[in-house]
Design an enzyme around this catalytic site. Structure first.
Site, mmCIF file in Angstrom:
data_model
loop_
_atom_site.group_PDB
_atom_site.id
_atom_site.type_symbol
_atom_site.label_atom_id
_atom_site.label_comp_id
_atom_site.label_asym_id
_atom_site.label_seq_id
_atom_site.Cartn_x
_atom_site.Cartn_y
_atom_site.Cartn_z
ATOM 1 C CG ASP A 119 -2.205 0.749 1.000
ATOM 2 O OD1 ASP A 119 -2.522 1.039 -0.165
ATOM 3 O OD2 ASP A 119 -2.900 1.056 1.987
ATOM 4 C CG ASP B 171 -7.515 0.596 2.849
ATOM 5 O OD1 ASP B 171 -6.465 -0.060 2.790
ATOM 6 O OD2 ASP B 171 -7.752 1.587 2.135
#
EC number: 3.4.23.-
Length: 383
Positions: free
Chosen positions: A199, A270
């Site tokens: 990420d 997420d």
């Protein structure tokens, strides 16, 4: 990633509050659906063993996928390859990807609606399964939930409304949390650490290599509507299928601000990846509660207070998730740029969990020993 807002009057606005509440509800609901599936599988195994006169404690539901260490290490690499394919060849694969996403979202949203449909059909219909030949056998509740899901996907394709996209994304989140398992804390740390690096790299450093923020571009790029593509391929005329909008794919949750001037965005990764950790600790809390009841409530280590022993790992990790999400949002508003949410979510969930497990003396068992919940007459965990 957590996206910035175009205008910042406060550190948190209504769109962020909606994101907080929905993401937490999805994780809690998905975790409890997963735990309930474990209970149902245990009951089925018990019934089957009673009928066959033998018991196989290692039998599992084939629909549940358990991630091992190798898969946890290679998943960020596979995600990176998929991201690059979407970045470079999006125009070529967008229709196929949209259709595949719509099919998966249909199945996932039907799973999300199933408990409600079971509640609605229970008074007026027996739970006998209806045969559809080679397609299988389904209950009335399953048929109803699937029909409603197909209807919602069709309306989404025709309108492209963000609220319908969010509903499909919610179904994907709950289904992935419920059907994917992390067997140990070691696998959890490997997976979340790898995804944190993934990420951070694609949000912060991809622009230096590809002259564009790869993560943000892929997440926000709309796809051609399959109806529009089909009408052009079949030459159905200028007015057939040409008024449908381009589709923003359900790989994220978006919420408008109270003024409607901007949207707040949170990727479903997420939600799902920390959700898998929360699902693991919820199952471990249940496992430990059953083990303590079987040992007549034996106390924990002597250096840990009784109040500390009463704090569940699920509560600790869920609070960490909320604090991490809040930190990611504040950072996004301050820097006016997209933030890799896992950069904040992973430390705020893993570090408190590891600390508490060490203090309670459970770290060694949680780290390396996969567990199987024991059958028990108590099917509910106090939360």
């Amino acid at each position: 990633p957590s996206s910035p807002n175009s205008r910042a009057y406060s550190l948190v606005d209504s769109s962020q509050v909606s994101t907080f509440l929905i993401s937490i509800l999805l994780i809690v609901y998905g975790s409890f659906r997963s735990l309930n599936m474990d209970f149902e599988n245990q009951d089925k195994e018990k019934d089957n063993s009673s009928a066959a006169g033998s018991f196989n404690g290692n039998s599992t539901n084939n629909s549940i996928q358990t991630i091992d260490s190798t898969q946890a290490l290679f998943l960020p690499i596979g995600a990176s390859v998929s991201l690059l394919v979407m970045f470079f060849f999006f125009d070529s694969v967008q229709v196929v990807f949209t259709i595949c996403t719509a099919v998966l979202a249909t199945i996932a949203f039907a799973f999300l609606l199933l408990p409600m449909c079971q509640y609605l059909t229970r008074p007026c219909s027996p739970q006998n399964k209806i045969s559809f030949g080679c397609c299988g056998r389904f209950t009335a509740a399953e048929l109803l939930s699937f029909s409603l899901s197909v209807m919602l996907v069709l309306i989404w394709v025709l309108t492209g409304h963000w609220l319908l996209m969010d509903a499909l994304a919610m179904g994907l989140c709950v289904a992935m949390i419920a059907f994917v398992r992390l067997p140990s804390l070691k696998v959890s740390c490997l997976l979340l650490s790898g995804l944190l690096i993934y990420d951070v790299f694609w949000v912060f450093f991809s622009a230096y290599i590809f002259n564009s923020n790869v993560m943000v571009k892929v997440a926000t790029q709309p796809a051609d509507n399959p109806l529009d593509v089909l009408s052009r391929k079949l030459h159905l005329g200028p007015n057939v299928g040409r008024d449908v909008p381009r589709l923003s794919l359900p790989g994220k949750l978006v919420f408008p601000s109270s003024t409607g001037s901007h949207f707040s965005m949170l990727g479903i990764g997420d939600i799902v990846m920390p959700g898998l950790l929360l699902c693991f600790v919820l199952r471990y809390d249940n496992y430990k509660k059953q083990a303590n009841s079987d040992s007549c409530g034996a106390p924990g280590p002597g250096n840990i207070s009784g109040r500390m022993q009463k704090v569940s790992y699920f509560h600790c990790t869920l609070i960490g998730y909320f604090v991490g999400l809040l930190t990611a949002t504040v950072a996004s508003r301050i820097h006016r740029a997209a933030q890799p949410a896992l950069l904040y979510l992973v430390p705020f969930t893993l570090l408190p969990l590891l600390t508490m497990a060490y203090l309670k003396g459970d770290l060694r068992r949680m780290w390396s020993e996969p567990f199987h919940s024991k059958s028990s007459s108590s099917r509910f965990l106090e939360v």
